[in-house]
Design an enzyme around this catalytic site. Structure first.
Site, short mmCIF file in Angstrom:
data_model
loop_
_atom_site.label_atom_id
_atom_site.label_comp_id
_atom_site.label_asym_id
_atom_site.label_seq_id
_atom_site.Cartn_x
_atom_site.Cartn_y
_atom_site.Cartn_z
N LYS A 1 93.77 28.74 -6.19
CA LYS A 1 92.89 27.78 -6.19
C LYS A 1 91.76 27.64 -4.83
O LYS A 1 91.95 28.36 -4.24
CB LYS A 1 93.83 26.24 -6.26
CG LYS A 1 94.83 26.45 -7.50
CD LYS A 1 94.02 26.42 -8.79
CE LYS A 1 95.04 26.07 -10.08
NZ LYS A 1 95.62 27.21 -10.48
C1 PLP Z 1 94.89 23.59 -15.88
C2 PLP Z 1 96.08 23.66 -14.88
N1 PLP Z 1 96.94 22.70 -14.83
C3 PLP Z 1 97.94 22.71 -14.25
C4 PLP Z 1 98.26 23.68 -13.36
C5 PLP Z 1 99.72 23.87 -12.51
O1 PLP Z 1 99.26 23.87 -11.31
P1 PLP Z 1 100.63 24.06 -10.15
O2 PLP Z 1 101.01 25.53 -9.90
O3 PLP Z 1 100.13 23.63 -8.85
O4 PLP Z 1 101.88 23.32 -10.91
C6 PLP Z 1 97.52 24.96 -13.26
C7 PLP Z 1 97.91 26.11 -12.37
O5 PLP Z 1 97.18 27.06 -12.54
C8 PLP Z 1 96.33 25.16 -14.15
O6 PLP Z 1 95.52 25.92 -14.21
#
Ligand code: PLP
Length: 399
Positions: free
Chosen positions: A197
């Site tokens: 990210k």
């Molecule tokens: C659109 C979206 N939502 C949620 C997530 C979930 O994030 P995390 O890995 O921090 O749980 C991601 C992860 O890549 C994502 O791209």
């Protein structure tokens, strides 16, 4: 074939000496789980976004789960989510026994507000827009719908830390104030600090909201439902006693993660500037390649390019998207695809209870998209290598 000598990964974090020193400081301090650095990161983040409450969590997924739980999402409820997202936005709805109602996106990859409105039923409990690739959804239209139907908005801002809509940050008090000044709308925004990210804590996330009651509830849910400040129980100011008032989750962030986050946050605006500069270089070159469409960037939003997603004009090429990715890999360029629409995954093909015929734009986009490498750790020479590789693949495979 023109190929670079070494493999360019699709994504890599930029970790500096400050982050390393801060992590080492945590390791040496003896306090490695939730503690003072998480507190500091939360207040720094709240100040950066301009939000009343910021709650650190161990992933965006955990944050979305906690937000929906605090809003009372339960069996029999529906939550509206775009199908063009990562599976976890939808999985959390299923975890709560509720029904995810998947809706289509537009040319800009973001959810279509009309599709949200058309999907509302008496069982709808929340709307979950996803700010795809770092560009905000049409928040004016979405908050208008939320106000009209009295629905809370849980924003999946995994890609959008630092992203602006009408010059206001996603997740900020001022955005809600700007878009829904009188009516008031309940908004919870959840960010991700996953390794790829725009800023990272390895794994991690942050929830922001203006709602005091929800913030209290979410904080409880983040740490087993244990009464406030339970994390202090091993310090000299803490107490061994705690009350469990709801069956919470294990969603807390550690000080080691926060140590990274504190310094990544300070560097975030610089990271975003570099991403935007590289995106401009991509845009300028691809403008001369009719086989490649560049991402739509709205002028009333600040696209922070968590992802740079091109669309192939397949009718002009002799190869499909998968073969294009293989050809880039053969030229030592890593890429990815964001996303396989959720309704195309086997579990959801079986699980979803309604006809899946209204999701054609997401399916069409899915066949065309490739996410190219774009991150501050890349050099301009790396950016040129990506351009050279894409141009070369187009040259050898155009109709
Ligand atoms: C659109 C979206 N939502 C949620 C997530 C979930 O994030 P995390 O890995 O921090 O749980 C991601 C992860 O890549 C994502 O791209």
């Amino acid at each position: 074939m023109i190929a670079r000598e070494t493999y360019l990964p699709f994504a890599m974090p930029s970790i500096g000496q400050e982050e390393i020193d801060e992590v080492v400081d945590s390791l040496r301090s003896g306090w490695i789980t939730t503690g003072p650095k998480v507190n500091r990161f939360e207040s720094d983040f709240a100040a950066y976004i301009g939000a009343k409450h910021a709650l650190a969590v161990n992933s965006c997924t955990a944050g979305l789960h906690i937000a929906l739980t605090a809003l009372g999402v339960a069996p029999g409820d529906e939550v509206i989510v775009p199908t063009f997202t990562f599976c976890s936005s939808v999985n959390v709805v299923v975890h709560l026994g509720a029904e995810p109602v998947l809706v289509d996106v537009g040319e800009d990859f973001n959810v279509r507000p009309q599709a949200i409105e058309a999907a509302i039923t008496p069982r709808t409990k929340a709307i979950m827009p996803v700010h795809y690739s770092g560009q905000a959804c049409d928040m004016q239209a979405i908050y208008d719908i939320a106000v009209r139907y009295g629905l809370p908005v849980v924003e999946d801002a995994a890609h959008a830390v630092g992203s602006l809509y009408h010059h206001h940050k996603i997740g900020s008090a001022s955005l809600v104030q700007h878009l829904a000044p009188e009516a008031g709308v309940t908004v919870v925004t959840v960010f991700s600090f996953y390794a790829t990210k725009n800023m990272t804590t390895g794994e991690g996330g942050m929830i922001t909201t203006e709602d005091d009651t929800l913030a209290d509830q979410m904080r409880l849910l983040t740490l087993h439902g244990m009464s406030r400040d339970a994390w202090k129980r091993y310090t000299h100011v803490g107490s061994w006693h705690y009350d469990v008032v709801v069956p919470g989750y294990k969603g807390n962030m550690t000080d080691i993660q926060a140590a990274l986050g504190i310094h990544q946050l300070r560097r975030l605006d610089g990271f975003i500037e570099t991403r935007q500069r590289y995106a401009q270089i991509y845009d300028d070159t691809f403008a001369h390649l009719p086989e490649v469409d560049t991402p739509v960037a709205h002028t009333d939003r600040n696209h922070i390019y968590h992802l740079y997603v091109i669309r192939l004009r397949l009718e002009r090429l002799r190869i499909d998207r998968g073969q294009f990715i293989d050809a880039l890999k053969a030229r030592n360029i890593g890429t990815s695809v964001h996303f396989i629409p959720v309704h195309l995954h086997p579990f959801y093909q079986k699980r979803l209870l309604y006809p899946l015929d209204g999701l054609s734009e997401a399916e069409r986009l899915y066949d065309q998209i490739i996410s190219l490498p774009l991150y501050p750790r890349m050099t301009e020479a790396d950016v040129q290598d990506v351009l050279t590789a894409v141009t070369d693949v187009v040259r050898v495979s155009r109709r």
